[in-house]
Design a protein around this motif. Structure first.
Motif, PDB file in Angstrom:
ATOM      1  N   ALA A   3       0.811  -1.216   0.000  1.00 32.33           N
ATOM      2  CA  ALA A   3       0.000   0.000   0.000  1.00 32.33           C
ATOM      3  C   ALA A   3       0.846   1.268   0.000  1.00 32.33           C
ATOM      4  CB  ALA A   3      -0.933  -0.001   1.210  1.00 32.33           C
ATOM      5  N   LEU A   4       1.921   1.289   0.760  1.00 31.08           N
ATOM      6  CA  LEU A   4       2.708   2.509   0.888  1.00 31.08           C
ATOM      7  C   LEU A   4       3.796   2.635  -0.165  1.00 31.08           C
ATOM      8  CD1 LEU A   4       3.121   2.870   4.756  1.00 31.08           C
ATOM      9  CD2 LEU A   4       1.293   3.699   3.262  1.00 31.08           C
ATOM     10  N   TYR A   5       4.357   1.508  -0.603  1.00 31.18           N
ATOM     11  CA  TYR A   5       5.518   1.577  -1.497  1.00 31.18           C
ATOM     12  C   TYR A   5       5.340   0.800  -2.799  1.00 31.18           C
ATOM     13  CZ  TYR A   5       7.453   3.130   2.921  1.00 31.18           C
ATOM     14  OH  TYR A   5       7.665   3.792   4.102  1.00 31.18           O
ATOM     15  N   ARG A   6       4.206   0.144  -2.994  1.00 29.12           N
ATOM     16  CA  ARG A   6       3.956  -0.665  -4.186  1.00 29.12           C
ATOM     17  C   ARG A   6       5.071  -1.667  -4.418  1.00 29.12           C
ATOM     18  NH1 ARG A   6      -0.848  -1.007  -4.308  1.00 29.12           N
ATOM     19  NH2 ARG A   6      -0.530  -2.238  -6.204  1.00 29.12           N
ATOM     20  N   ASN A   7       5.629  -2.187  -3.354  1.00 30.89           N
ATOM     21  CA  ASN A   7       6.670  -3.214  -3.427  1.00 30.89           C
ATOM     22  C   ASN A   7       6.055  -4.586  -3.173  1.00 30.89           C
ATOM     23  OD1 ASN A   7       8.822  -1.512  -3.941  1.00 30.89           O
ATOM     24  ND2 ASN A   7       9.363  -1.270  -1.793  1.00 30.89           N
TER      25      ASN A   7
ATOM     26  N   GLY B  91      13.198  -2.196   8.460  1.00 35.51           N
ATOM     27  CA  GLY B  91      13.848  -2.396   9.748  1.00 35.51           C
ATOM     28  C   GLY B  91      14.838  -1.303  10.071  1.00 35.51           C
ATOM     29  N   GLY B  92      15.669  -0.946   9.082  1.00 37.15           N
ATOM     30  CA  GLY B  92      16.677   0.076   9.322  1.00 37.15           C
ATOM     31  C   GLY B  92      16.092   1.448   9.578  1.00 37.15           C
ATOM     32  N   GLY B  93      14.907   1.733   8.983  1.00 34.90           N
ATOM     33  CA  GLY B  93      14.323   3.057   9.142  1.00 34.90           C
ATOM     34  C   GLY B  93      13.261   3.150  10.214  1.00 34.90           C
ATOM     35  N   LEU B  94      12.995   2.041  10.922  1.00 27.25           N
ATOM     36  CA  LEU B  94      11.914   2.043  11.893  1.00 27.25           C
ATOM     37  C   LEU B  94      12.161   3.031  13.030  1.00 27.25           C
ATOM     38  CD1 LEU B  94       9.224   0.673  12.355  1.00 27.25           C
ATOM     39  CD2 LEU B  94      10.375  -1.042  13.763  1.00 27.25           C
ATOM     40  N   GLY B  95      13.400   3.062  13.526  1.00 23.81           N
ATOM     41  CA  GLY B  95      13.718   3.999  14.607  1.00 23.81           C
ATOM     42  C   GLY B  95      13.540   5.435  14.177  1.00 23.81           C
ATOM     43  N   PHE B  96      13.958   5.737  12.944  1.00 22.66           N
ATOM     44  CA  PHE B  96      13.797   7.097  12.440  1.00 22.66           C
ATOM     45  C   PHE B  96      12.317   7.463  12.342  1.00 22.66           C
ATOM     46  CE2 PHE B  96      13.406  10.299   9.161  1.00 22.66           C
ATOM     47  CZ  PHE B  96      14.446  11.169   9.450  1.00 22.66           C
TER      48      PHE B  96
ATOM     49  N   GLY C 257       7.834   6.287  -1.294  1.00 26.02           N
ATOM     50  CA  GLY C 257       8.858   6.487  -0.268  1.00 26.02           C
ATOM     51  C   GLY C 257      10.224   6.094  -0.813  1.00 26.02           C
ATOM     52  N   GLY C 258      11.245   6.275   0.010  1.00 28.11           N
ATOM     53  CA  GLY C 258      12.598   5.951  -0.436  1.00 28.11           C
ATOM     54  C   GLY C 258      13.198   7.052  -1.281  1.00 28.11           C
ATOM     55  N   SER C 259      13.002   8.313  -0.863  1.00 24.82           N
ATOM     56  CA  SER C 259      13.499   9.457  -1.632  1.00 24.82           C
ATOM     57  C   SER C 259      14.976   9.332  -1.952  1.00 24.82           C
ATOM     58  CB  SER C 259      13.244  10.756  -0.861  1.00 24.82           C
ATOM     59  OG  SER C 259      11.882  10.915  -0.546  1.00 24.82           O
ATOM     60  N   TRP C 260      15.767   8.844  -0.974  1.00 24.01           N
ATOM     61  CA  TRP C 260      17.209   8.771  -1.168  1.00 24.01           C
ATOM     62  C   TRP C 260      17.587   7.853  -2.329  1.00 24.01           C
ATOM     63  CZ3 TRP C 260      14.268   6.921   2.751  1.00 24.01           C
ATOM     64  CH2 TRP C 260      14.251   5.537   2.946  1.00 24.01           C
ATOM     65  N   MET C 261      16.777   6.817  -2.569  1.00 27.66           N
ATOM     66  CA  MET C 261      17.065   5.943  -3.707  1.00 27.66           C
ATOM     67  C   MET C 261      16.717   6.627  -5.021  1.00 27.66           C
ATOM     68  SD  MET C 261      15.970   2.167  -2.301  1.00 27.66           S
ATOM     69  CE  MET C 261      14.583   2.646  -1.271  1.00 27.66           C
TER      70      MET C 261
ATOM     71  N   ARG D 292      20.167   2.696 -11.638  1.00 31.34           N
ATOM     72  CA  ARG D 292      18.840   2.485 -11.063  1.00 31.34           C
ATOM     73  C   ARG D 292      18.967   1.791  -9.719  1.00 31.34           C
ATOM     74  NH1 ARG D 292      14.508  -1.198 -10.832  1.00 31.34           N
ATOM     75  NH2 ARG D 292      12.461  -0.159 -10.975  1.00 31.34           N
ATOM     76  N   ILE D 293      18.477   2.441  -8.678  1.00 31.99           N
ATOM     77  CA  ILE D 293      18.524   1.905  -7.319  1.00 31.99           C
ATOM     78  C   ILE D 293      17.091   1.838  -6.814  1.00 31.99           C
ATOM     79  CG2 ILE D 293      19.438   2.203  -4.991  1.00 31.99           C
ATOM     80  CD1 ILE D 293      21.637   3.952  -6.255  1.00 31.99           C
ATOM     81  N   ALA D 294      16.543   0.640  -6.772  1.00 36.39           N
ATOM     82  CA  ALA D 294      15.147   0.463  -6.398  1.00 36.39           C
ATOM     83  C   ALA D 294      14.984  -0.227  -5.051  1.00 36.39           C
ATOM     84  CB  ALA D 294      14.415  -0.337  -7.475  1.00 36.39           C
ATOM     85  N   GLN D 295      16.063  -0.724  -4.469  1.00 36.25           N
ATOM     86  CA  GLN D 295      15.970  -1.461  -3.216  1.00 36.25           C
ATOM     87  C   GLN D 295      17.071  -1.006  -2.260  1.00 36.25           C
ATOM     88  OE1 GLN D 295      16.118  -5.459  -4.960  1.00 36.25           O
ATOM     89  NE2 GLN D 295      13.965  -5.729  -4.448  1.00 36.25           N
TER      90      GLN D 295
END
Length: 599
Positions: free
Chosen positions: A109-113, A125-130, A303-307, A317-320
């Motif tokens: 729903a949020l990332y179409r992944n 997992g890595g971004g959960l704290g943020f 989401g994933g602006s940095w990618m 191309r960085i998708a993950q």
């Protein structure tokens, strides 16, 4: 005991309520996150149901139906003692299924992944704290969450107990027991006939085991891509140092948060966005600016602006998330020849603006700076901001950040500027919108606004207001910059929760400059003159923007206009770069930023 007696009076009714209740509960998470664009009671036809194009939580869960069918039909489970033990198996299946469906719903729903353990461990997992630190959660949200988990566990226990323990199989009757067996069998047939849909959280029949097996396959594919990413040798394609610029206009690369093509494709936004762009075009044209606009396909969604912006800066191309980490940490000692480093080689000052009021881990911050390589990293601490904070992070208003940037650049030693900035005030959850002030310095006052006092708006309205606000800020900043400045404005990805899969991965991009010849040159690549893209043209790709921007700058301002770098529409193709001509380290020794010789 009284409860069981009452249940037995209407045994079949309670049995089916529990079976369908457990099945229904498994698909509530995905529907809850997509309710804005779905239907609770959709049009049901054989075609839409079988092909999985139907909306709503009306799906079947194979393992849940299977465990119930076995529980009421297997004679070995006729004794109450055995059924009590079997209930815990059903409870475990239901709980595990629900946990996976919640996880999958966030991805879809949020990332179409498609759910991917290897990617999601790094990304979610890595971004959960943020995320938790950035969300304005009150203190009571944690005990409330614990109570919620206990209540859900109790509900699952009841749903597993009613059909398997509190109801005797003999009292259900042969017809009821056979009906649930036929239903489970039909679901199993569907899984064999449509295996791909059964492995998708949105399938009409979903199999947990199929989902997990597909997840593991995708994780292995991601691991292979990461291995390929670690062997990327960009120097034979992106060593642009020999393409010397004779003129050096200031260049601004602004990525606009959640600036997606949904603004053009969805009737909820279309008319207001067209009106907004007409006004922006009129304002800038009157001041002598020219513009061209198009679409660019982002590697990420929601989401994933940095990618997204790293794909554009690096030409890959960085998708993950594992791909991003592999590339970043592969080029810590060896400088990656990205767009910013090319600009440095032409004598530019490379400034990176990060206004978020959040300190990263020092090791992560240092790794980011080594990978991107800016001369100056402007952070929240540099902004000397004490006013209200907004949006993600949270952050100062974009008007303040850009006002500070203009003032800061004016104080620097004479040198052409290349500036990277990701806007903040259109980030989900889009609201509240900061006030617009005649003087940006007036925003540096805690009493100027109370973000918590703003009324809550529906998400589409909040998103549109945020886009309108940011364009007022951006148009004012562009209009008042130097006569030779150049702007590349690119959306990072579609906005979450107000766009859907039908909107695609395309984002809106603009090229804005006072030089009409430079702007017009982009029409050869599908951009349309003005502030509105033609949605019917083939979109560009974020990973192709690096080579395109360098090519067009060299074609307009280069020393040798007959020697242009190649345009790579989809960036580095991994299949073609694995056989290296030379080692990365050897090539890296030659890549050191230097100013061009004066003509």
């Amino acid at each position: 005991m009284k409860r069981i007696v009452r249940l037995r009076r209407h045994g079949r009714l309670w049995f089916w309520l529990a079976v369908w209740g457990g099945n229904f509960l498994l698909f509530v998470p995905l529907f809850a996150l997509t309710a804005a664009r779905g239907k609770f009671f959709p049009l049901l036809t054989a075609h839409t149901w079988l092909q999985g194009s139907n909306d709503g939580p009306w799906h079947l869960a194979l393992e849940w139906l299977g465990v119930v069918a076995v529980g009421v039909n297997w004679k070995w489970l006729a004794s109450l003692h055995r059924r009590r033990w079997y209930r815990w198996l059903a409870f475990a299946v239901l709980a595990l299924f629900l946990i996976y469906q919640v996880y999958a719903a966030v991805d879809v729903a949020l990332y179409r992944n498609r759910p991917n353990f290897y990617n999601d461990w790094a990304f979610l997992g890595g971004g959960l704290g943020f995320v938790w630190d950035s969300l304005p959660l009150p203190w009571w949200s944690w005990p409330l969450a614990v109570v919620g988990v206990v209540l859900i566990a109790g509900m699952l226990y009841v749903l597993a107990s009613v059909p398997l323990v509190w109801m005797s199989p003999r009292r259900l009757g042969r017809t009821t027991r056979w009906c649930v067996a036929v239903l489970a069998g039909a679901a199993l047939v569907y899984v064999f006939v449509f295996p791909d849909q059964a492995a998708h959280p949105e399938g009409k029949v979903v199999s947990l085991s199929s989902e997990i097996a597909a997840n593991i396959r995708r994780s292995r594919q991601t691991l292979a891509r990461v291995s390929a990413m670690q062997q990327v040798s960009p120097y034979k394609i992106y060593d642009y140092r020999r393409y010397t610029l004779a003129e050096h206009p200031n260049v601004y690369l602004f990525f606009l948060e959640s600036y997606g093509s949904v603004l053009l494709k969805d009737s909820v936004f279309h008319s207001r966005y067209v009106k907004l762009m007409d006004a922006v075009q009129q304002e800038l044209s009157t001041a002598g600016w020219h513009m061209a606009s198009g679409l660019s396909r982002s590697p990420v969604w929601g989401g994933g602006s940095w990618m997204a912006y790293t794909s554009a800066l690096s030409g890959v191309r960085i998708a993950q998330q594992p791909q991003y980490l592999a590339l970043k940490y592969s080029f810590q000692d060896t400088p990656y020849p990205n767009l910013g480093r090319y600009m440095q080689s032409q004598g530019y000052r490379f400034t990176w603006v990060v206004p978020i009021d959040r300190k990263l881990n020092p090791a992560v911050q240092a790794a980011n700076q080594r990978f991107y390589g800016p001369d100056q990293w402007l952070t929240f601490a540099d902004l000397n901001y004490h006013g209200p904070e907004y949006s993600w992070g949270p952050s100062p208003p974009d008007q303040y950040t850009l006002g500070f940037l203009r003032a800061w650049l004016a104080k620097q030693p004479p040198r052409p500027n290349f500036v990277f900035f990701l806007t903040q005030n259109t980030h989900y959850y889009f609201a509240p919108v900061p006030p617009l002030m005649a003087d940006w310095r007036a925003l540096n006052n805690p009493a100027i606004d109370d973000p918590a006092s703003h009324p809550k708006l529906p998400l589409p309205e909040a998103y549109m207001k945020a886009v309108i606000y940011d364009w007022h800020v951006l148009a004012d900043f562009i209009r008042t910059t130097g006569p030779n400045d150049v702007f590349f404005l690119v959306g990072d990805h579609q906005p979450p929760l107000v766009s859907g899969p039908q909107d695609g991965y395309e984002t809106i991009m603009h090229v804005i400059a006072r030089d009409p010849a430079f702007v017009n040159s982009f029409t050869a690549y599908g951009l349309a003159l003005g502030m509105l893209p033609d949605i019917h043209t083939t979109p560009l790709h974020h990973e192709g923007l690096y080579s395109l921007l360098v090519r067009q700058m060299v074609a307009r301002w280069g020393v040798n206009l007959h020697d242009l770098p190649a345009y790579h529409p989809q960036g580095i193709r991994l299949a073609g770069i694995l056989p290296k001509v030379r080692s990365i380290d050897h090539k890296a020794q030659k890549f050191k930023p230097r100013a061009p010789e004066q003509p």
